[in-house]
Motif scaffolding. Structure first.
Motif, short mmCIF file in Angstrom:
data_model
loop_
_atom_site.label_atom_id
_atom_site.label_comp_id
_atom_site.label_asym_id
_atom_site.label_seq_id
_atom_site.Cartn_x
_atom_site.Cartn_y
_atom_site.Cartn_z
N PRO A 67 0.83 -1.21 0.00
CA PRO A 67 0.00 0.00 0.00
C PRO A 67 0.87 1.26 0.00
N PRO A 68 0.31 2.41 -0.34
CA PRO A 68 1.08 3.65 -0.38
C PRO A 68 1.85 3.91 0.91
N SER A 69 3.09 4.33 0.75
CA SER A 69 3.97 4.67 1.88
C SER A 69 4.26 3.48 2.79
N GLU A 70 4.14 2.27 2.27
CA GLU A 70 4.37 1.10 3.09
C GLU A 70 5.73 0.44 2.83
N VAL A 71 6.55 1.03 1.99
CA VAL A 71 7.88 0.48 1.72
C VAL A 71 8.91 1.58 1.87
N TRP A 72 9.83 1.40 2.80
CA TRP A 72 10.91 2.36 2.97
C TRP A 72 12.24 1.62 2.77
N GLN A 73 12.97 1.35 3.82
CA GLN A 73 14.25 0.67 3.61
C GLN A 73 14.06 -0.82 3.34
N LEU A 74 14.97 -1.35 2.51
CA LEU A 74 15.01 -2.77 2.18
C LEU A 74 16.33 -3.37 2.67
N GLU A 109 21.91 -14.75 4.22
CA GLU A 109 21.89 -15.90 3.32
C GLU A 109 21.29 -15.55 1.96
N GLY A 110 20.65 -14.39 1.87
CA GLY A 110 20.03 -13.98 0.61
C GLY A 110 18.71 -14.65 0.32
N THR A 111 18.11 -15.31 1.31
CA THR A 111 16.87 -16.06 1.11
C THR A 111 15.61 -15.29 1.46
N ILE A 112 15.76 -14.16 2.16
CA ILE A 112 14.60 -13.36 2.60
C ILE A 112 14.90 -11.88 2.37
N LEU A 113 13.90 -11.18 1.85
CA LEU A 113 13.98 -9.72 1.72
C LEU A 113 13.06 -9.09 2.76
N ALA A 114 13.61 -8.16 3.55
CA ALA A 114 12.83 -7.45 4.55
C ALA A 114 12.59 -6.02 4.08
N ALA A 115 11.39 -5.51 4.36
CA ALA A 115 11.04 -4.14 4.00
C ALA A 115 10.44 -3.43 5.20
N ALA A 116 10.98 -2.26 5.52
CA ALA A 116 10.40 -1.42 6.57
C ALA A 116 9.02 -0.96 6.11
N GLY A 117 8.00 -1.24 6.92
CA GLY A 117 6.62 -1.13 6.47
C GLY A 117 5.90 0.17 6.72
N GLY A 118 6.63 1.26 6.97
CA GLY A 118 5.98 2.56 7.07
C GLY A 118 4.84 2.61 8.06
N GLY A 119 3.69 3.12 7.61
CA GLY A 119 2.54 3.32 8.48
C GLY A 119 1.89 2.04 8.98
N ALA A 152 3.40 -0.04 10.67
CA ALA A 152 4.12 -0.36 11.91
C ALA A 152 4.60 -1.80 11.93
N SER A 153 5.23 -2.20 10.83
CA SER A 153 5.67 -3.59 10.71
C SER A 153 6.85 -3.71 9.76
N VAL A 154 7.43 -4.90 9.75
CA VAL A 154 8.42 -5.29 8.75
C VAL A 154 7.84 -6.46 7.97
N LYS A 155 7.82 -6.33 6.66
CA LYS A 155 7.31 -7.41 5.81
C LYS A 155 8.47 -8.23 5.27
N LEU A 156 8.28 -9.56 5.22
CA LEU A 156 9.32 -10.47 4.75
C LEU A 156 8.83 -11.25 3.53
N TRP A 157 9.67 -11.31 2.49
CA TRP A 157 9.38 -12.10 1.30
C TRP A 157 10.49 -13.13 1.09
N ASP A 158 10.10 -14.35 0.66
CA ASP A 158 11.13 -15.31 0.28
C ASP A 158 11.65 -14.94 -1.11
N THR A 159 12.90 -15.29 -1.40
CA THR A 159 13.53 -14.86 -2.66
C THR A 159 13.53 -15.95 -3.73
N VAL A 160 12.70 -16.98 -3.55
CA VAL A 160 12.53 -18.01 -4.58
C VAL A 160 11.20 -17.81 -5.30
N LYS A 161 10.11 -17.85 -4.53
CA LYS A 161 8.78 -17.68 -5.11
C LYS A 161 8.27 -16.24 -4.98
N TRP A 162 8.99 -15.42 -4.21
CA TRP A 162 8.60 -14.04 -3.98
C TRP A 162 7.20 -13.93 -3.40
#
Length: 316
Positions: free
Chosen positions: A101-108, A113-123, A125-135
């Motif tokens: 959603p808007p303004s929900e992605v800041w630092q990555l 290990e390179g298997t998970i991408l974390a994103a600072a979730g803005g408003g 108030a969370s960190v979202k995690l994605w796997d780097t195989v199936k995304w």
């Protein structure tokens, strides 16, 4: 550690440069700097030739964060358009496009290990995690809502998440918020562990030590840099000297120093044993949004600024 006078690339982008990170060229393991700008592009730079290798497009608004996967094959960029673009470093082909959603992605930040991408979730108030195989999104690490706060209470926006960092061992994620608090999570259990306190203004940048999974460095608008023992939940030391917001920091590969960039237009090098700044560099003429140490063995540091310039430093 001492930094040499930098090589400056002027007008490296068409607008302010807000983010920078290093990777290695897949073909010959030479260091490459990736920069993201409000001009909506990510650019790749060869520090030996002080030249742009390639300009990547694909975002519709300014790029606020770039992160490189440890595999050196891929990188990710986040934009104010609320999209994350994952791309192949060598070919620039898009690997995945992630939407928030808007303004929900800041630092990555990718895990070690390179298997998970974390994103600072803005408003959110969370960190979202994605796997780097199936995304696929695999977890949302939410900061606990203060007791007595109703879901509709907008004061929860004080937990707006600006920054994120992985511990060296990949077990923990820390995130920094607008209210000055830092939250630490156990990734395996997707569990909130505790807050680290001490800052009184937004925490713009976080980085764990490159040699100790317990040690976390933080930079804040309050002008201070803090060093925490994240497992002991203690503030080890506070380093001060910038005359304005500390917007960015990075830790050296050998664990001996950190570098910081500030809205006071300076880059500072800090000796961690002395707990003091040993060098102050005033080569930018606007606020410094990112500093980044190069890969181990490269002896490089880069800084980027609202002045549209990149500075490359050598250190010894």
């Amino acid at each position: 550690m001492k930094l040499t006078s930098p090589v400056i690339i002027e007008n490296a982008h068409d607008d302010s440069i807000w983010t920078a990170t290093w990777t290695l060229a897949p073909e010959d393991s030479a260091p490459i700097l990736l920069t993201g700008s409000l001009d909506e592009t990510v650019r790749l730079w060869d520090p030996k030739k002080d030249s742009c290798i390639r300009t990547n497009t694909g975002h519709c608004l300014g790029v606020v964060s770039v992160a490189a996967n440890p595999s050196c094959r891929m990188a990710a960029s986040a934009s104010i358009d609320s999209f994350i673009r994952v791309f192949d470093v060598a070919s620039n082909n898009t690997i995945a496009t992630l939407e928030a959603p808007p303004s929900e992605v800041w630092q990555l930040q990718f895990n070690p290990e390179g298997t998970i991408l974390a994103a600072a979730g803005g408003g959110s108030a969370s960190v979202k995690l994605w796997d780097t195989v199936k995304w696929k999104e695999i977890a949302t690490l939410s900061i606990p809502r203060p007791e007595g706060l109703k879901p509709s209470d907008k004061s929860g926006n004080k937990k707006f998440v600006l920054s994120v960092a992985w511990s060296l061992d990949g077990r923990h994620v820390a995130c920094g918020s607008m209210d000055g608090t830092i939250s630490v999570f156990d990734v395996t259990r997707a569990k909130f562990l505790h807050h680290l306190e001490g800052h009184c203004m937004p925490v713009r940048s976080l980085v764990y030590s490159r040699v100790d999974s317990r040690v976390l460095f933080s930079a804040s608008d309050d002008g201070h840099v803090h060093v925490y023992d994240t497992e002991g939940k203690t503030l080890i030391s506070t380093m001060s000297g910038h005359s304005s917001w500390v917007l960015s920091l990075d830790a050296s590969p050998d664990g001996a120093a950190i570098a910081t960039g500030s809205s006071d237009k300076t880059v500072r090098l800090w000796d961690l044993k002395m707990r003091a700044a040993t060098q102050i560099l005033s080569n930018h003429n606007d606020q410094v949004w990112a500093v980044a140490f190069g890969p181990p063995g490269s002896s490089l540091l880069a800084s980027v600024s609202d002045d549209k310039c990149i500075a490359f430093y050598q250190y010894s």
